[in-house]
Design an enzyme around this catalytic site. Structure first.
Site, short mmCIF file in Angstrom:
data_model
loop_
_atom_site.label_atom_id
_atom_site.label_comp_id
_atom_site.label_asym_id
_atom_site.label_seq_id
_atom_site.Cartn_x
_atom_site.Cartn_y
_atom_site.Cartn_z
N GLU B 43 -7.51 -2.82 0.16
CA GLU B 43 -6.54 -3.04 -0.91
C GLU B 43 -7.25 -3.53 -2.17
OE1 GLU B 43 -4.10 -6.45 -0.29
OE2 GLU B 43 -3.64 -6.43 -2.43
N ASP B 47 -6.96 -1.15 -5.41
CA ASP B 47 -6.35 -1.66 -6.63
C ASP B 47 -7.18 -1.25 -7.85
OD1 ASP B 47 -4.62 -3.74 -8.11
OD2 ASP B 47 -6.64 -4.46 -8.48
N ASP B 116 0.75 -2.99 -1.22
CA ASP B 116 -0.62 -3.27 -0.74
C ASP B 116 -1.14 -2.13 0.13
OD1 ASP B 116 -0.42 -5.67 -2.03
OD2 ASP B 116 -0.29 -6.90 -0.22
N GLU B 119 -2.11 0.77 -2.05
CA GLU B 119 -3.40 0.52 -2.70
C GLU B 119 -4.54 0.70 -1.70
OE1 GLU B 119 -2.27 -2.55 -6.31
OE2 GLU B 119 -2.96 -3.39 -4.42
#
EC number: 3.1.26.3
Lengths: 236, 236
Positions: B43, B47, B116, B119
């Site tokens: 994650e 991101d 999450d 990502e």
């Protein structure tokens, strides 16, 4: 603008030299010169380029670091002060195009302005040569700036860490107690309380006592060390 | 884990299927199963991958948008709510591995958890196929989510915008006055004051009267519309 030495320092030879000029043009200069663009859009892009390259390299260098530690490492690497130091080493301050007002106010040595110019320059490398070129440049620039793996704390063992913190802070150790169990035998859940010398209690719940203890210790540490950055960095 | 349909939706066929499993493993599940890793590191990486791909595409789609507008567009595109909606469309909620406690508390439908996981999945695509693969996947997923260019306000003309705002708010227009000039003839500086009907005055300084007026209007708008997001988005 003679950028021969700059290209050498960043290990990238620009095909589109106008991108370098844009990256080094502060808005105060652009506002004075009708028609010139400033570096703010490139900075927006470069910030994201830098973030990904540093994130990826951190991910690879520290295969055992949990997400929170990776985030702290990254934020140390790309914080304004670090980027401004890099900008000075690269000599960006000699190349930046500044408006007269900004120059008079000492803008050429402002950390924020230098960090922005460095980000914009990385955005320019990305547009000029693609992701791989930007990655190569960024890894080269950052290669001696990473924390050494042995300087990272062993974060997985929360119990040991809590023991240290409690000894140091309260001259006493935390106490762990099995608070209960639930569920059928083959999928039992254990509840463990970690009590600090202050009387505060933190409950961990998991499928083994060992894991429940770790979880309780982790919760206690979150309270005792909120937002603490356990990573030692050589300051730039 | 049958991920055939998922791979089709994201336009990426994984060489390393274990990455998909890791991306869809919530920490609550990993904590229950000794030995499994969770998706938090992916994650962290994803991101940054998402941020760069969306930044780059925004940069290209909106060549006239200033940095502040690009930042607002990006933050709308990658905010938790938007990513959770994408995760649901991709059916991620059906694949996520959750701990029992989290499941009981309705975690499978929590925006944060879904965002999450999305990502993390983008981080997995990046590791599996490189930056170009991740970019292709992300641009595909986001292709109908961009604001249309004609919906972006014309931000360059601050005077017109201030006129509208002042009419609407005060039923009167701002007044511009040349407050002074300085410097030798060939590099003269102009100071223009924009006075609002409230009596507030904002001063712009630049190398032409026109630019000084724009700057004064921009300053006034910053006060009248602080943090306003002028971009209309079709809500997901």
């Amino acid at each position: 603008m003679d950028i021969g030495d700059l290209q050498q320092s960043i290990h990238h030879r620009f095909a589109q030299v106008k991108l370098v000029r844009a990256a080094l043009t502060h808005s105060s200069y652009a506002n004075e010169q009708e028609g010139d663009g400033d570096n703010e859009r490139l900075e927006f892009l470069g910030d994201a380029v830098l973030e990904l390259c540093v994130s990826e390299e951190g991910y690879r260098r520290f295969p055992d670091a949990p997400e929170g530690q990776l985030t702290r490492i990254r934020s140390q690497m790309v914080k304004e002060k670090s980027l401004a130091a890099i900008a000075r080493e690269l000599g960006l301050h000699r190349h930046i195009l500044l408006g007269r007002g900004e120059e008079l106010q000492g803008g050429r040595d402002r950390d924020a302005l230098l960090a922005d110019a460095f980000e914009a320059l990385m955005g320019a490398v990305f547009l000029d040569g693609g992701f791989e070129a930007a990655r190569r440049t960024i890894l080269h620039i950052f290669k001696n700036r990473w924390p050494r793996p042995e300087m990272l704390p062993e974060t997985k063992d929360y119990k040991s860490r809590l023991q240290e913190v409690a000894q140091e802070r309260f001259r006493d150790r935390p106490v762990y107690m099995l608070a209960g169990t639930s569920g059928p035998e083959h999928e039992k859940i254990f509840m463990v309380d970690a009590a600090l010398p202050t009387g505060e209690v933190f409950r961990g719940i998991s499928t083994s006592v060992k894991r429940a203890e770790q979880e309780a210790a982790r919760l206690a540490l979150e309270t005792l060390e909120p937002g603490e950055n356990p990573i030692a960095f050589k300051d730039q």
